[in-house]
Structure formats: structure tokens, C-alpha cells
Design an enzyme around this catalytic site. Structure first.
Site, PDB file in Angstrom:
ATOM      1  N   GLU A 138       0.831  -1.186   0.000  1.00 47.60           N
ATOM      2  CA  GLU A 138       0.000   0.000   0.000  1.00 47.60           C
ATOM      3  C   GLU A 138       0.875   1.249   0.000  1.00 47.60           C
ATOM      4  OE1 GLU A 138      -2.004   1.015   3.895  1.00 47.60           O
ATOM      5  OE2 GLU A 138      -1.803  -1.137   4.169  1.00 47.60           O
ATOM      6  N   CYS A 193      -3.582  -3.556   4.032  1.00 50.98           N
ATOM      7  CA  CYS A 193      -2.666  -4.543   4.597  1.00 50.98           C
ATOM      8  C   CYS A 193      -3.014  -5.973   4.200  1.00 50.98           C
ATOM      9  CB  CYS A 193      -2.635  -4.422   6.117  1.00 50.98           C
ATOM     10  SG  CYS A 193      -2.008  -2.831   6.700  1.00 50.98           S
ATOM     11  N   HIS A 248      -2.483 -10.102  11.860  1.00 51.05           N
ATOM     12  CA  HIS A 248      -2.037  -8.807  11.350  1.00 51.05           C
ATOM     13  C   HIS A 248      -1.824  -7.901  12.558  1.00 51.05           C
ATOM     14  CE1 HIS A 248      -1.667  -5.036   9.372  1.00 51.05           C
ATOM     15  NE2 HIS A 248      -2.799  -4.579   9.874  1.00 51.05           N
TER      16      HIS A 248
END
Length: 422
Positions: free
Chosen positions: A90, A122, A247
Site C-alpha cells: 500500500e 494490509c 495482522h
């Protein structure tokens, strides 16, 4: 009937992994002092210790190429074995040209190779992995392997709530049939998508816009849906997973995610510390040292688990990937029989140890350089990078310039002095 590693077919997954760790870091204790806040707000409240900071001679492309080169060299992979390069990021450097094409050139790959970038906040790294897994098993791959690379810089405004969660890094994954590291369960997946404005970065801005508490809510909502459905699809229980990796925009987020799981499982929170230490904690060491690395976050957690934990052969681990905006997935995989060659041998410990701390003034200076590196005329001559096989030279005639430039310590110091004077 519960699923185990013996009856999971077809078999494909991660054959090798490499993490690029920038040479410079900025201490969160130093940042706390500069911001006149208690250091524990960052070190305990967020779980962050340090943030990786790019030198003016590095960018997402050089990080990606370094991670990819190390992966190929350490695992003795012939570049002609790679038939697909997929980059999840990103922090793109061009609205049209993919980072994957730069990597293809830098690594000397065969022209008979597909190269693409994937953008999905992400989650893009996991999306790239999924894409690579299915390509690997397709007849069109003709036995070749895929190279998945994730590369990002988390960059927020000075004195913003996001500033202590900044970071930078890249991961490279070799994806193949019959992998030597982690087989992914390809027969089951659980995904979740909902359009939300929890985190985004407009094209006109170097920094993201974050609605912190709302993003946390969106993350946990996605986790609840995907984990619940994954168990429903597979008939697996909480105890069937030896570890969970998440994450991790900041380590405390993984703690919140795990508490959400325990709540869903009706497990007494009195058992939290023991279960967290057993199933999650070791995967967070890299994130606490590098900061938020966006698309690389899940794979940094995987590398940390392998390096610092007890990754047992044949054990199933759960992986939760989240991308703001939002997309999420829960998936799982099995460690393979030769996992012992990876445990405590991924070089992550050495990379973290051999970094250099920078002062607050240098931190602000490097931020200013980062703000300029997308613009025409940014630098122009060969410049060495402290920790990089590949060097970002600058932008000339609206074209990004790169070179391979190993350099001596004295030359590095000379360049650093020039930066300070300017």
C-alpha cells in the site's frame, strides 16, 4: 471429521521466507521523551519498542529487492525457477508501473515471468499469497515457483496518534508445491468484506488518515466473522491450533484480537496470560522492533514465531489477515517436517541486533527526505545505502533511478555527514 496435515491435498505453501530489516531505527522511548509523554504509553500501551526508519537511499522497491535477493541466494534458487512475481503493497511508487517489474529486473529473472502488484491495504500480502498458491498448482505454472513480496512504509504526521506505530520493512516468500516451511490448507478459507472508512491514504497525501478506535472495531468484527466461519467450515476447535498469528499494526492489537477469540470460546480470562504466552507472544517480537509494516505484518509475525518460538512439525497454526477498507481472511497451515532448519536460523535475531539507533534530529531529517522522494529532482547521483544491496538514486526526467552499490563504512559516514549539512 477433523482435518489434519495428512489428508490435506493438494499441497502448496511457503517454501522459504526472508525479511528485510532496515538498518536504522528510532526508539519509542526517545519519541516519548520528545513528545513529553510517559514512555509506557508506547512501550506497554501499544507494545512498541522501536520503529524502523528508511535512510534517504531506500524506498519500497529497494526493500523488496533486498528481501527477494536474500531469499534466492540463501535458498540457492535459480532465478529461472521463478515464473510469477506478485507484490502486495500500500506504498506504491507509481500509479501505473508495478514494483514487481522493478524487482524482476533487479533479481535478473527470466523474461517468461508474470509480474503484478496487488493493492488492498494490509490484506494485499495475503491476497498475493492466495493468488500465488493457486497459480503454483495450475498447469500453466509448469513446475515453476512464485515469488511473493510485500513492502511498505507506515508513515504518519508528526505528533499524530499514529506516529508511534510507524515502521518499514519487506518480506519475500517462495511459494511452491510440496513446500519445506508451511503448507497452506487450500481446501478451506473464510473471508469477510465490508466497505468502511477506518483507514485510507488519498493519492494527494503522503500520510494516511486513521480513525483509530473505529478501525480497531472493524478489525475485531472481521476477526469474529472469519474465525467463527472457519471453525464452522472445518469442524476445528480452539485447541486444534498450536499458534495464532495476526495482522499486527501494533503488538497490543494482537492481544486484543486474542482476547476476542477467548470471549468467543467462552474461555475464562484468568487463563489469558498462559494461553497468550503459549500461542501468540513469540510472533510479536519482530513487530515490536520494526513497528507497523502493513502488508508484511503477518509474515513478520510468522518469521518471529519460527525464530523465537517452538514451531513443531505437523502442527496447525491459524493466520488472521486484515486490510482496512475492509477485507479480511482467516486461514491455516501446517509446519513441514524440515522446520528445524528454520527455527532460530532465519537471521532475524542478527538483523535486529545489528541496527543503528538514530537521534530525534536524524529522525526528523529522514522524514523530510521521505516526503521528497516521490518528486522530480530528488537526489541524482549514486548514493550507497547502509544496509542495502540496491540503492534508490532519485528521480530524474520523471523516472526512478536505481543501482547496485555495495559501499564501505567510511563512504556511508561521508554520505550521512552530507545529509546533515544539507
Amino acid at each position: 471429521m477433523k482435518l489434519n496435515s495428512i489428508n490435506i491435498e493438494p499441497k502448496a505453501g511457503i517454501d522459504a521466507i526472508s525479511i528485510f530489516v532496515p538498518n536504522k531505527y528510532f526508539s519509542l522511548e526517545t519519541l516519548a521523551k520528545a513528545r513529553n509523554v510517559d514512555k509506557e504509553k508506547y512501550t506497554i500501551g501499544l507494545g512498541c519498542k522501536k520503529m524502523s526508519v528508511l535512510s534517504p537511499f531506500e524506498d519500497p522497491v529497494t526493500m523488496a529487492a533486498n528481501a527477494g535477493m536474500e531469499l534466492l541466494e540463501k535458498n540457492d534458487i535459480d532465478p529461472d525457477e521463478i515464473g510469477y512475481v506478485i507484490v502486495g503493497t500500500e506504498t506504491g511508487i507509481d500509479a501505473s508501473k508495478p514494483i514487481a517489474v522493478y524487482i524482476h529486473e533487479m533479481l535478473g529473472l527470466n523474461t517468461n515471468c508474470r509480474c503484478i502488484d496487488i493493492k488492498n491495504a494490509c490484506y494485499a500480502g495475503t491476497a498475493a499469497l492466495r493468488n500465488a498458491l493457486h497459480w503454483t498448482l495450475s498447469p500453466g505454472s509448469r513446475g515453476k515457483k512464485a515469488l511473493v513480496v510485500t513492502t511498505d512504509v507506515a508513515f504518519y504526521n508528526l505528533r499524530s496518534a499514529g506516529e508511534p506505530t510507524q515502521g518499514a520493512g519487506a518480506a519475500a516468500l517462495l511459494v511452491s508445491k510440496n513446500p519445506g516451511l508451511l503448507s497452506i490448507d487450500l481446501n478451506n478459507e473464510s473471508v469477510y468484506t465490508r466497505e468502511v472508512m477506518d483507514f485510507w491514504r488519498p493519492n494527494y497525501s503522503n500520510t494516511a488518515i486513521v480513525r483509530g478506535h473505529y478501525s480497531l472495531e472493524c478489525y475485531l468484527e472481521a476477526l469474529e466473522h472469519t474465525y467463527k466461519n472457519y471453525k464452522k467450515y472445518t469442524n476445528l476447535s480452539f485447541d486444534d491450533f498450536s499458534h495464532f498469528i495476526f495482522h499486527t499494526p501494533f503488538p497490543k492489537m494482537a492481544s486484543k484480537a486474542f482476547k476476542q477469540m477467548l470471549k468467543m470460546e467462552n474461555i475464562d480470562f484468568d487463563n489469558f496470560d498462559r494461553l497468550f504466552s503459549q500461542k501468540v507472544a513469540n510472533s510479536l517480537i519482530g513487530g515490536s522492533e520494526l513497528g507497523n509494516v502493513y502488508t508484511s505484518s503477518l509474515f513478520l509475525a510468522l518469521n518471529s514465531l519460527i525464530e523465537f518460538g517452538q514451531a513443531a512439525e505437523g502442527r496447525r497454526i491459524g493466520l488472521f489477515s486484515y486490510g482496512s477498507g475492509s477485507s479480511a481472511e482467516f486461514l491455516s497451515g501446517f509446519f513441514e517436517k524440515d522446520i528445524s532448519q528454520w527455527s532460530h536460523n532465519t537471521s532475524l535475531t542478527e538483523k535486529l541486533k545489528n541496527r543503528e539507533a538514530i537521534s530525534y534530529d536524524r529522525y526528523v531529517l529522514y522524514r523530510a527526505a521521505y516526503e521528497q522522494r516521490m518528486k522530480e529532482g530528488y537526489y541524482g547521483d549514486d548514493q550507497p545505502s547502509e544496509n542495502s544491496r540496491f540503492v534508490f538514486r532519485g528521480v530524474k526526467n520523471h523516472q526512478r533511478q536505481y543501482s547496485y552499490f555495495p559501499c564501505t563504512s567510511s563512504k556511508k559516514e561521508e554520505i550521512a555527514d552530507q545529509i546533515d549539512k544539507n
